[in-house]
Motif scaffolding. Structure first.
Motif, PDB file in Angstrom:
ATOM      1  N   ILE A 125       0.851  -1.191   0.000  1.00 10.34           N
ATOM      2  CA  ILE A 125       0.000   0.000   0.000  1.00 10.34           C
ATOM      3  C   ILE A 125       0.884   1.238   0.000  1.00 10.34           C
ATOM      4  O   ILE A 125       1.962   1.265   0.612  1.00 10.34           O
ATOM      5  N   ASP A 126       0.438   2.269  -0.697  1.00 11.41           N
ATOM      6  CA  ASP A 126       1.185   3.519  -0.831  1.00 11.41           C
ATOM      7  C   ASP A 126       0.388   4.663  -0.229  1.00 11.41           C
ATOM      8  O   ASP A 126      -0.792   4.863  -0.569  1.00 11.41           O
ATOM      9  N   PHE A 127       1.034   5.418   0.655  1.00  2.67           N
ATOM     10  CA  PHE A 127       0.419   6.595   1.262  1.00  2.67           C
ATOM     11  C   PHE A 127       0.955   7.845   0.574  1.00  2.67           C
ATOM     12  O   PHE A 127       2.167   7.996   0.392  1.00  2.67           O
ATOM     13  N   GLU A 128       0.046   8.715   0.192  1.00  6.32           N
ATOM     14  CA  GLU A 128       0.417   9.983  -0.407  1.00  6.32           C
ATOM     15  C   GLU A 128      -0.037  11.128   0.491  1.00  6.32           C
ATOM     16  O   GLU A 128      -0.835  10.942   1.410  1.00  6.32           O
ATOM     17  N   ASP A 129       0.468  12.308   0.190  1.00  5.82           N
ATOM     18  CA  ASP A 129       0.006  13.502   0.905  1.00  5.82           C
ATOM     19  C   ASP A 129      -1.484  13.720   0.660  1.00  5.82           C
ATOM     20  O   ASP A 129      -2.020  13.370  -0.397  1.00  5.82           O
ATOM     21  N   HIS A 130      -2.135  14.304   1.640  1.00  4.26           N
ATOM     22  CA  HIS A 130      -3.511  14.749   1.431  1.00  4.26           C
ATOM     23  C   HIS A 130      -3.509  15.956   0.498  1.00  4.26           C
ATOM     24  O   HIS A 130      -2.669  16.853   0.619  1.00  4.26           O
ATOM     25  N   ALA A 131      -4.454  15.976  -0.412  1.00  7.73           N
ATOM     26  CA  ALA A 131      -4.578  17.132  -1.292  1.00  7.73           C
ATOM     27  C   ALA A 131      -5.004  18.349  -0.485  1.00  7.73           C
ATOM     28  O   ALA A 131      -5.788  18.229   0.465  1.00  7.73           O
ATOM     29  N   PRO A 132      -4.519  19.532  -0.822  1.00  5.56           N
ATOM     30  CA  PRO A 132      -4.915  20.740  -0.081  1.00  5.56           C
ATOM     31  C   PRO A 132      -6.432  20.956  -0.154  1.00  5.56           C
ATOM     32  O   PRO A 132      -7.032  20.843  -1.228  1.00  5.56           O
ATOM     33  N   SER A 133      -7.012  21.263   0.981  1.00  3.77           N
ATOM     34  CA  SER A 133      -8.461  21.497   1.015  1.00  3.77           C
ATOM     35  C   SER A 133      -8.806  22.296   2.251  1.00  3.77           C
ATOM     36  O   SER A 133      -8.052  22.328   3.228  1.00  3.77           O
TER      37      SER A 133
END
Length: 929
Positions: free
Chosen positions: A179-187
């Protein structure tokens, strides 16, 4: 696909796959710069066996079904092609299917299994990520895994052997997923959606921000003298035509990194202190907008340094207290022009969801919320006459507000009524034009309430059945019989009820009679000589068309209708008798039935042809001593066609005897009704008809269940509690079956159905389809016709469930019921979508007589008060203020003559604004008939 030439869309596009052509559907996007294409069925199945693929989050095992989904955009000029394999395990194989990182503000891993999991099992150590502590929520076939830290990069997750499904079957081996974790998109988004805030509180507006170190705050003021114009095209939370009525008051950048301990790349909660930003004008409305630029983003992009220290360093160059004067002037000038301006320069629709591209940072990422400060809470009720009643309360204390000035406005903003509330906070106003808006004033404070039909609260979830009241009038049309023949006289009576005395006693009433073609046949007028009874007498022609005629009675602008059946009816000239040896029929048993016919003048009907047809229809299965039990299975649907049992000539005495035997295959939900239609034909071809009904037992024994009563507040069963289900097994005569019998009990979680979806509520999907696994499946024992078992659903599950019990004799029964969390406001309340949540209320009886006292019960919080309004279809009869006393409130009121024939008890519960005992809205409402 970006398509510049719309003519290309008009062409028929074909996609070739394996030598076959599939039509492609297209859909025009809303922004008119793109189109979406859908291939109908481009799938290919790759045999019954697959291969093993290591290092990926899915496995293909021997015996698995592998469905290949492939696509190729070349035929429509799109450089995009690929394929994806879907793994479908065989029936009876319990395995983990895959894991996926979900980002909805807080990251979690969704792990999918082939079967629903056992709810109360401890998954600690059974689902692991090295060096990471996890918390788990089991949701059917899905496990949500929440890490205790912010993860970035690739990790290996392992589902270990020992995980159990609902049947107790364990996972046979360990399965790994990458599994790959990415940054949360700005919101950025606001928390909550309310508009009105009491003035005595410090006005702090909470919001959530993700992957941002700074946000821009813009405050737009809708001027107090423009509010009525604003509400012509908006609700209080609206955004339409804002330039006509408002103007920006402030624009400011707010840094979010004041607290050095928080991780800004995760979702965090912040607040805006409105008092420190602007001085509010009483009665005005303020729209707060939160936006962000790419420079504020902490999202990691290749080749760009988005570290927090670097980003903050860049921000120090900005004056966060006052914007550049030229920029302020440019922003203000946008509000001086009547036309809207949009800047799409450099925008790429394909990059709209890419935080590393400027096309991500557009207006659709802006969060906005309207705010108005007032202490006045206002409720309005309008009946069918030109009167509206207002109830004013204080939002903080919930006490009634006396002396509140209320103006009633029409759509053109003209005052059509005014007045002040009494000591109970109540004001009744009459009007001669349709009201649109109410403005309540208390000193410098104001509040606004739209009165258009679309703004009223929905009552579709309550039992509001009954006669429709047309502007305070009720009418009933009846005739002296149900069917008329062409040429017959038709005598109709109309009864008018006018409780409000809206019409004079001699007001004329008109009746129009329309033939089946919709053509006006006759018009009659009655002057009410025998008010409230109106007599209409007419007749049809001998050659009048047969079918359904319509009688329409008009009273002023109101109308009432009744269908009139005009048919060519031939009376029976033969008497028909159909005799059975018993009082009911039983499946697979043969009965001898005797048929006898004779002429009405007494002679026998020897030698005449006779025909006997049978049809079976489901009926409710009931037994006198067990009225609290359910004996019908809601998951079964029974349908049958008419079957001919006998079609021969009668003997010389007009008699015949024939066997009756029906063989069903267990599709009936319970007891059936056998409908016999007998026709005896005269020599000339005319026939006489007789109809006969008798119960039909599709089973030799019936199993019934009785669920316990729900909690007092809402009538629902509660989670985390063992509920005893009682079982009985009876014979066709309603007696307990002797001996020891085996049964099967199953529990299913089913989808929620709203009132508009009930026609397609096919519960048979859950009982018969193999893809729906039961949450409970156990064998029960029924001794001398009596048995029992327990059901239990644990927190946090809730919702609608189906219980099924099957007897060894083949009959099954079931019942759909609701399960909710304990407390006066459970999960169903907390997740309601309405701005004012539904309140469950109960009366102690279904019906009353004048002079009795009715008791109403409803759940209440620790503080607040409820408004009980007793209403009929035209007006409010009586109102009561009821203080809240905690978990359950009970109130008694007398039944008076003016409540006949029926009334509605409408409860509006108002909570104090500052209460923290629950997270429900300030206002809740419910209704009972």
């Amino acid at each position: 696909a970006d398509v510049e030439d719309e003519k290309l869309i008009e062409k028929m596009v074909q996609v070739s796959q394996d030598g076959r052509n599939y039509p492609v559907k297209w859909e025009h996007a809303a922004d008119r710069r793109s189109h979406r294409f859908y291939a109908d069925s481009i799938v290919r199945r790759e045999g019954e066996r697959g291969e093993e693929r290591e290092g990926e989050g899915e496995r293909e095992r021997g015996g698995d079904n592998v469905v290949l989904v492939s696509w190729d955009g070349a035929p429509i000029g799109v450089e995009n092609k690929g394929e994806h394999k879907l793994i479908i395990p065989p029936l009876g194989v319990f395995t983990a299917l895959g894991a996926q990182v979900m980002n909805d503000g807080s990251s979690y891993i969704s792990v999918q299994f082939s079967d629903p999991l056992l709810q109360n099992q401890d998954l600690n150590g059974l689902i692991t990520i090295n060096g990471v502590n996890l918390k788990f929520i089991i949701d059917g076939q899905t496990v949500k895994c929440y890490p205790d830290q912010n993860l970035i990069g690739s990790y290996q997750m392992v589902t270990h052997a020992g995980i159990q499904n609902t049947l107790g079957k364990k996972l046979s081996s360990d399965i790994s997923f990458s599994i790959d974790f990415e940054d949360h998109a700005p919101s950025v988004k606001f928390i909550g959606n309310g508009v009105i805030i009491p003035s005595s509180n410090q006005i702090k507006i909470p919001f959530e921000a993700t992957s941002l170190h700074t946000v821009d705050v813009t405050i737009i003021k809708v001027f107090e003298n423009n509010i009525s114009q604003f509400l012509q095209v908006n609700n209080l939370d609206g955004n339409n035509e804002l330039k006509r009525v408002g103007r920006p008051m402030l624009k400011k950048a707010i840094k979010l990194n004041e607290d050095k301990l928080i991780d800004l790349r995760k979702t965090n909660t912040f607040s805006i202190d409105l008092d420190k930003l602007i001085k509010q004008e009483p009665g005005a409305l303020y729209q707060i907008k939160l936006s962000f630029k790419r420079a504020y983003s902490l999202y990691r992009c290749d080749g760009i340094d988005t570290s927090l220290d670097q980003s903050v360093s860049e921000m120090e160059k900005l004056n966060t207290e006052n914007w550049d004067e030229e920029e302020v002037k440019a922003d203000q000038s946008l509000w001086d022009a009547a036309e809207e301006e949009y800047d799409w320069n450099g925008y790429n629709w394909n990059e709209r969801n890419n935080p590393c591209h400027n096309s991500y940072y557009t207006q659709d990422k802006v969060a906005q919320r309207n705010i108005m400060t007032t202490d006045i809470g206002l409720v309005a009720k309008k009946g069918s006459k030109n009167e509206i009643t207002f109830f004013a309360t204080h939002l903080i204390s919930t006490n009634p507000l006396a002396g509140i000035s209320i103006d009633l406005l029409d759509y053109q903003q003209q005052i059509i009524g005014s007045g002040n509330t009494n000591d109970e906070g109540i004001l009744k106003l009459m009007f001669n034009r349709k009201p649109y808006l109410a403005i309540a004033k208390n000193g410098s404070q104001k509040t606004y309430l739209k009165l258009d039909d679309g703004s009223s609260l929905s009552v579709s979830q309550f039992d509001v059945s009954g006669e429709t009241v047309e502007k305070g009038l009720k009418g009933f049309i009846y005739g002296e019989r149900g069917v008329w023949r062409p040429g017959d006289s038709i005598y109709l009576q109309f009864i008018l009820e006018d409780k409000l005395n809206a019409l004079p006693k001699d007001h004329p009433v008109t009746m129009e009679l329309y033939n089946p073609l919709g053509t006006l046949y006759k018009r009659l007028v009655s002057n009410g000589k025998h008010y409230p009874f109106y007599d209409f007498r007419t007749a049809t022609d001998v050659e009048a068309p047969t079918g359904t005629w319509t009688a329409k009675v008009k009273v002023g602008s109101n109308s009432f209708t009744k269908n009139i059946r005009v048919e060519t009816v031939m009376p029976n000239r033969l008497k028909i008798e159909l005799n059975f040896p018993g009082n009911s029929l039983v499946n697979n048993e043969e009965w001898k039935v005797k048929l006898k016919s004779r002429w009405l003048h007494g002679a026998n009907a020897g030698g005449l042809k006779a025909k006997v047809d049978i049809s079976l229809n489901p009926i409710v299965t009931q037994f006198k001593r067990y009225t609290d039990f359910v004996f019908d299975n809601p998951s079964k649907k029974f349908s049958t066609e008419s079957t001919t049992l006998f079609e021969e000539k009668l003997n010389e005495n007009g008699e015949a005897e024939f066997p009756v035997k029906m063989e069903l295959q267990g599709d009936a939900a319970g007891m059936l009704q056998a409908n016999f239609t007998t026709k005896v034909f005269e020599p000339g071809g005319a026939f006489s008809t007789d109809r006969f009904q008798i119960p039909f037992h599709a089973y030799t024994s019936y199993v019934g269940i009785k669920l316990p009563k729900g909690d007092v507040a809402r009538g629902m069963l509660l989670t985390d509690t063992n509920h005893k289900v009682q079982v009985v097994c009876l014979d066709a005569n309603g007696n307990l079956k002797k001996g020891v019998r085996k049964g099967r009990a199953q529990l299913f979680k089913i989808q929620w159905r709203w009132w508009w979806d009930r026609s397609e509520d096919d519960l048979s999907n859950y009982a018969n389809a193999e893809e729906y696994n039961s949450l409970m499946d156990e064998e029960i024992e029924i001794v001398n016709g009596i048995g029992k078992f327990n059901i239990r659903v644990n927190y946090p599950d809730w919702g609608r469930y189906l219980i099924l019990v099957t007897d060894e004799g083949g009959h099954s029964t079931g019942k759909a019921f609701y399960m909710d969390w304990p407390g006066w406001a459970g999960r169903a309340q907390k997740e309601a979508n309405s701005s004012a949540n539904i309140l469950s209320i109960q009366l102690n009886k279904a019906s009353y007589v004048v002079g009795e006292k009715a008791t109403i019960n409803f759940p209440t919080p620790l503080a607040g008060r409820a408004l009980l309004s007793i209403e009929n279809g035209s007006e409010i009869i009586k109102t009561y203020w009821i203080p809240s006393n905690g978990y359950q409130s009970s109130f008694e009121f007398p039944i008076s003559k003016d409540m006949q024939p029926n009334v509605y008890a409408h409860v509006t519960l108002v909570q104090p604004h500052g209460q923290t005992s629950n997270d429900l809205p300030i206002r809740l409402y419910g209704m009972a008939n």
